[in-house]
Write an enzyme that holds these catalytic residues in place. Structure first.
Site, PDB file in Angstrom:
ATOM      1  N   LYS A 138       0.815  -1.215   0.000  1.00  0.00           N
ATOM      2  CA  LYS A 138       0.000   0.000   0.000  1.00  0.00           C
ATOM      3  C   LYS A 138       0.852   1.270   0.000  1.00  0.00           C
ATOM      4  O   LYS A 138       0.388   2.346   0.390  1.00  0.00           O
ATOM      5  CB  LYS A 138      -0.985   0.030   1.180  1.00  0.00           C
ATOM      6  N   GLY A 139       2.088   1.132  -0.470  1.00  0.00           N
ATOM      7  CA  GLY A 139       2.939   2.306  -0.589  1.00  0.00           C
ATOM      8  C   GLY A 139       2.928   2.880  -1.988  1.00  0.00           C
ATOM      9  O   GLY A 139       3.391   3.992  -2.221  1.00  0.00           O
ATOM     10  N   GLY A 140       2.430   2.066  -2.957  1.00  0.00           N
ATOM     11  CA  GLY A 140       2.418   2.490  -4.356  1.00  0.00           C
ATOM     12  C   GLY A 140       3.283   1.606  -5.237  1.00  0.00           C
ATOM     13  O   GLY A 140       3.789   2.055  -6.267  1.00  0.00           O
ATOM     14  N   ARG A 186       2.519  -0.951  -7.214  1.00  0.00           N
ATOM     15  CA  ARG A 186       1.981  -1.186  -8.560  1.00  0.00           C
ATOM     16  C   ARG A 186       2.164   0.054  -9.434  1.00  0.00           C
ATOM     17  O   ARG A 186       2.563  -0.052 -10.592  1.00  0.00           O
ATOM     18  CB  ARG A 186       0.502  -1.586  -8.485  1.00  0.00           C
ATOM     19  N   ARG A 242       4.971   5.446   2.161  1.00  0.00           N
ATOM     20  CA  ARG A 242       4.054   6.568   2.362  1.00  0.00           C
ATOM     21  C   ARG A 242       4.061   6.920   3.846  1.00  0.00           C
ATOM     22  O   ARG A 242       4.606   6.179   4.673  1.00  0.00           O
ATOM     23  CB  ARG A 242       2.633   6.207   1.917  1.00  0.00           C
ATOM     24  N   TYR A 272      -2.437  10.362 -11.884  1.00  0.00           N
ATOM     25  CA  TYR A 272      -1.780  10.358 -13.180  1.00  0.00           C
ATOM     26  C   TYR A 272      -1.949   9.021 -13.900  1.00  0.00           C
ATOM     27  O   TYR A 272      -1.912   7.950 -13.281  1.00  0.00           O
ATOM     28  CB  TYR A 272      -0.282  10.660 -13.017  1.00  0.00           C
ATOM     29  N   ARG A 331      -8.538   4.084  -3.365  1.00  0.00           N
ATOM     30  CA  ARG A 331      -9.769   3.880  -2.587  1.00  0.00           C
ATOM     31  C   ARG A 331      -9.974   5.022  -1.595  1.00  0.00           C
ATOM     32  O   ARG A 331      -9.012   5.566  -1.052  1.00  0.00           O
ATOM     33  CB  ARG A 331      -9.698   2.562  -1.802  1.00  0.00           C
ATOM     34  N   HIS A 386     -10.636   6.345   1.921  1.00  0.00           N
ATOM     35  CA  HIS A 386     -10.414   5.804   3.257  1.00  0.00           C
ATOM     36  C   HIS A 386     -11.589   6.137   4.170  1.00  0.00           C
ATOM     37  O   HIS A 386     -12.207   7.207   4.044  1.00  0.00           O
ATOM     38  CB  HIS A 386      -9.140   6.396   3.864  1.00  0.00           C
TER      39      HIS A 386
END
Length: 345
Positions: A99-101, A103, A182, A292, A310, A312
């Site tokens: 969940k830090g980015g 992908r 993050r 982006y 998503r 939160h």
């Protein structure tokens, strides 16, 4: 009369011949200069001048089409040999953070013509069953690429799994490792949100974030909750540093990648020793999606899946304050180890 016309005829032929020769010489000179001229807005010119060993963009675009056939198993060994394509072990791995980015980072790096990504998370080093299948099994999970390109995979579970650093070290002790982070509290809430969405799809109930993140007996932060543990970045990084020097890690700002991706990608290009090829042309803001999207060329664009970004759930402000206070000393140590400071509260 014929004799009087001959000098005039010869003069006309001489003039025409001179014009023809002059035109020919101009064309030869013009063609030679075209190789030196830069077109005003070339499709592949955005990647800058090519080195002798760099594959032309057309070949790379053609390769993207071929990869689809290869993944379906429709390519013959002869086709693979003719196009000089191979399956290589990764020279860089995005090891986390969940969940830090991860992908977004992988997809954005795939804009670079010298980068080829593994589409799926392989989970080779963090899964005992997969790891037992051996390194050749892992290599065959990699995409086809040209020999000079680098393959990158991402499996964010690698960062927090104890056995992984040693396993990767045994494969390649000089591999480059990417960690995208993050703000820890935001990341923990994002982690919770993803799990919550999965529960709701199955019509299952789930605890509120506050009840999971705070120990009801002590009223302190619950360090047994996985979403909290994952956000203690320095604890996991210290385990990796037993095997790899800090110079082999690059920390990516996941919050900045959302709002201002190009500078972050340029830092990664430099870390991977890649020529700068990703430009603002390749990134455009999609107001509908709120982040982006990617532009590979004049006809091929791509946005991340709808599950990204998503919304939160609202979390009690006192819990957020408590979590930020808890993470603060770990964050300070993370800044000190990595040499990169973030504006985290």
């Amino acid at each position: 009369m014929l004799f009087k016309q001959q000098p005039l005829l010869r003069q006309k032929l001489f003039v025409l011949g001179s014009l023809a020769i002059g035109s020919l010489l101009y064309l030869v000179a013009r063609v030679g200069s075209l190789d030196r001229l830069q077109p005003l807005c070339p499709i592949d010119g955005r990647f800058g001048p090519r080195s002798q060993d760099e594959i032309p963009l057309r070949a790379l675009q053609f390769k993207r089409g071929l990869l689809h056939e290869f993944r379906k198993g429709n390519a013959t060994k002869e086709q693979i040999r003719l196009h000089n394509l191979v399956q290589q072990l990764p020279k860089a791995i995005i090891i986390g953070v969940r969940k830090g980015g991860t992908r977004a980072l992988l997809e954005m790096l795939n804009l670079h013509p010298a980068v080829v990504k593994a589409s799926q998370e392989i989970h080779f080093f963090d899964n005992d069953e997969n790891y037992a299948k051996g390194i050749e099994w892992y290599r065959k999970k990699m995409p086809f690429s040209y020999p000079h390109q680098i393959t990158i995979e991402k499996s964010p579970a690698y960062f927090i799994t104890e056995e992984v650093p040693e396993r990767i070290y045994k494969m390649n002790s000089s591999i480059k490792l990417l960690i995208i982070v993050r703000e820890p509290t935001t990341r923990a809430i994002s982690d919770y949100t993803q799990v919550l969405e999965g529960k709701e799809r199955k019509n299952k109930t789930y605890y509120k974030f506050e009840k999971l993140a705070i120990d009801p007996n002590t009223c302190e932060v619950n360090t047994k909750y996985k979403a909290v543990r994952t956000s203690i970045y320095t604890k996991h990084l210290e385990r990796w540093l037993k095997y790899f020097p800090i110079e082999q890690f690059h920390i990516v700002d996941g919050d900045r990648l959302i709002t201002e991706p190009l500078p972050e990608l340029q830092l990664v290009e430099k870390f991977l020793n890649l020529p700068p090829r990703i430009s603002q042309y390749n990134l455009y803001f999609n107001a509908t999606r709120g982040f982006y999207c990617l532009r590979f060329n004049i006809v091929f664009n791509k946005c991340l899946a709808g599950s990204k970004g998503r919304i939160h759930p609202e979390v009690d402000t006192s819990v957020i304050t408590k979590l930020r206070k808890f993470f603060h000393p770990f964050n300070q140590k993370f800044y000190q180890i990595t040499g990169r400071t973030f504006n985290w509260p």
